[in-house]
Design a protein around this motif. Structure first.
Motif, short mmCIF file in Angstrom:
data_model
loop_
_atom_site.label_atom_id
_atom_site.label_comp_id
_atom_site.label_asym_id
_atom_site.label_seq_id
_atom_site.Cartn_x
_atom_site.Cartn_y
_atom_site.Cartn_z
N ALA A 101 0.69 -1.34 0.12
CA ALA A 101 0.02 0.22 -0.14
C ALA A 101 0.86 1.51 -0.05
O ALA A 101 0.55 2.26 -0.62
CB ALA A 101 -0.82 -0.40 0.95
N ALA A 102 2.35 1.41 1.01
CA ALA A 102 2.89 2.30 1.05
C ALA A 102 3.95 2.26 -0.68
O ALA A 102 3.51 3.85 -1.12
CB ALA A 102 3.87 1.88 2.11
N ILE A 103 4.14 1.84 -1.13
CA ILE A 103 4.70 2.08 -2.44
C ILE A 103 3.67 2.23 -3.81
O ILE A 103 4.13 3.33 -4.32
CB ILE A 103 5.23 0.54 -2.61
CG1 ILE A 103 6.49 0.03 -2.05
CG2 ILE A 103 5.82 0.36 -4.28
CD1 ILE A 103 6.62 -1.52 -2.10
N ALA A 104 2.63 1.79 -3.50
CA ALA A 104 0.93 1.94 -4.17
C ALA A 104 1.14 3.48 -3.99
O ALA A 104 1.03 4.61 -5.27
CB ALA A 104 0.06 1.27 -4.32
N ALA A 105 1.11 4.36 -2.98
CA ALA A 105 0.70 5.63 -2.50
C ALA A 105 1.81 6.70 -3.27
O ALA A 105 1.81 7.62 -3.28
CB ALA A 105 0.67 5.64 -1.35
N LEU A 106 3.21 5.85 -2.97
CA LEU A 106 4.48 6.23 -3.76
C LEU A 106 4.59 6.76 -4.91
O LEU A 106 5.29 7.52 -5.38
CB LEU A 106 5.73 5.87 -3.15
CG LEU A 106 6.96 6.64 -3.07
CD1 LEU A 106 7.50 7.27 -2.98
CD2 LEU A 106 8.13 5.81 -3.57
N GLY A 107 3.66 5.82 -5.84
CA GLY A 107 3.44 5.92 -7.11
C GLY A 107 2.18 7.43 -7.78
O GLY A 107 1.89 6.98 -8.75
N GLU A 108 1.63 7.56 -6.57
CA GLU A 108 0.39 8.33 -6.93
C GLU A 108 0.69 9.81 -6.81
O GLU A 108 0.66 10.27 -5.50
CB GLU A 108 -1.24 8.02 -6.05
CG GLU A 108 -1.49 6.78 -6.25
CD GLU A 108 -2.31 6.03 -5.52
OE1 GLU A 108 -2.75 6.66 -4.54
OE2 GLU A 108 -2.88 4.86 -5.84
#
Length: 199
Positions: free
Chosen positions: A134-141
């Motif tokens: 979830a953190a990596i996905a948020a980093l990419g948004e």
């Protein structure tokens, strides 16, 4: 006999050339492999005009290597360098950009709470997530990032956004940097991508 001696001395040269060619080809393949080892991809960019300022929404797919993920799990923050340029679509490569931004974001693991945090530097706090994914996905948004004021652009001229992301090796702890510089597992970066600047 002298001519024969000259001919004999000259024979190894093609062999040396072939060896040199082989080593150059191998070096090129290794370089290509190192480049392909990275798996950061800018998958989507959209721009819009908001109250006289062009803003950007983007999606980045961060495919971190197992070595980088292991370091993250052991408490090493990973810093992402984000480079953005706004340029005339017909500009020569040496022409100046209208705007040139360099932003840094970080992701870190907090062992005591078993959570992950994503934040923009130079800040030290940000959003907290229960899982690494979830953190990596948020980093990419990226949402609503201000690029350039409308009054800096010439009317009727086409512009584009050039975008690249990379892992900032310089931000790693000093003992880890020599390994990171030499290992393809740490050379994580996207290619420069171009996207039209639209309303």
């Amino acid at each position: 006999m002298g001519a024969t001696g000259v001919g004999t001395a000259a024979r190894p040269r093609p062999t040396r050339r072939r060896e040199l060619t082989w080593w150059l080809a191998l070096s090129a393949l290794l370089l290509a492999w190192t480049t392909l080892a990275s798996d950061f991809r800018v998958t989507q960019v959209q721009t819009r005009l908001v109250e006289g300022t062009y803003t950007l929404d983007a999606t980045v797919d961060y495919g971190f290597s197992p070595e980088a993920l292991e370091a993250l799990a052991n408490g090493v923050p990973l810093t992402i360098l984000m480079q953005l340029q706004v340029r005339r679509a017909d500009a020569w490569i040496w022409a100046s950009s209208v705007t040139d931004l360099q932003l840094r974001y970080a992701i870190r693991h907090k062992p005591l709470s078993e959570t992950y945090e994503v934040y923009r530097l130079p800040g030290t706090t940000g959003r907290t997530f229960v899982t690494r994914e979830a953190a990596i996905a948020a980093l990419g948004e990226i949402k609503g990032l201000q690029l350039v004021d409308q009054n800096r652009l010439e009317p009727g001229v086409a512009y584009e956004v050039q975008f690249k992301v990379s892992l900032d090796i310089e931000a790693l702890p000093l003992p880890l940097r020599p390994t990171a510089y030499l290992s393809g597992a740490w050379k994580l970066a996207s290619r420069w991508t171009k996207w039209p600047l639209t309303h």
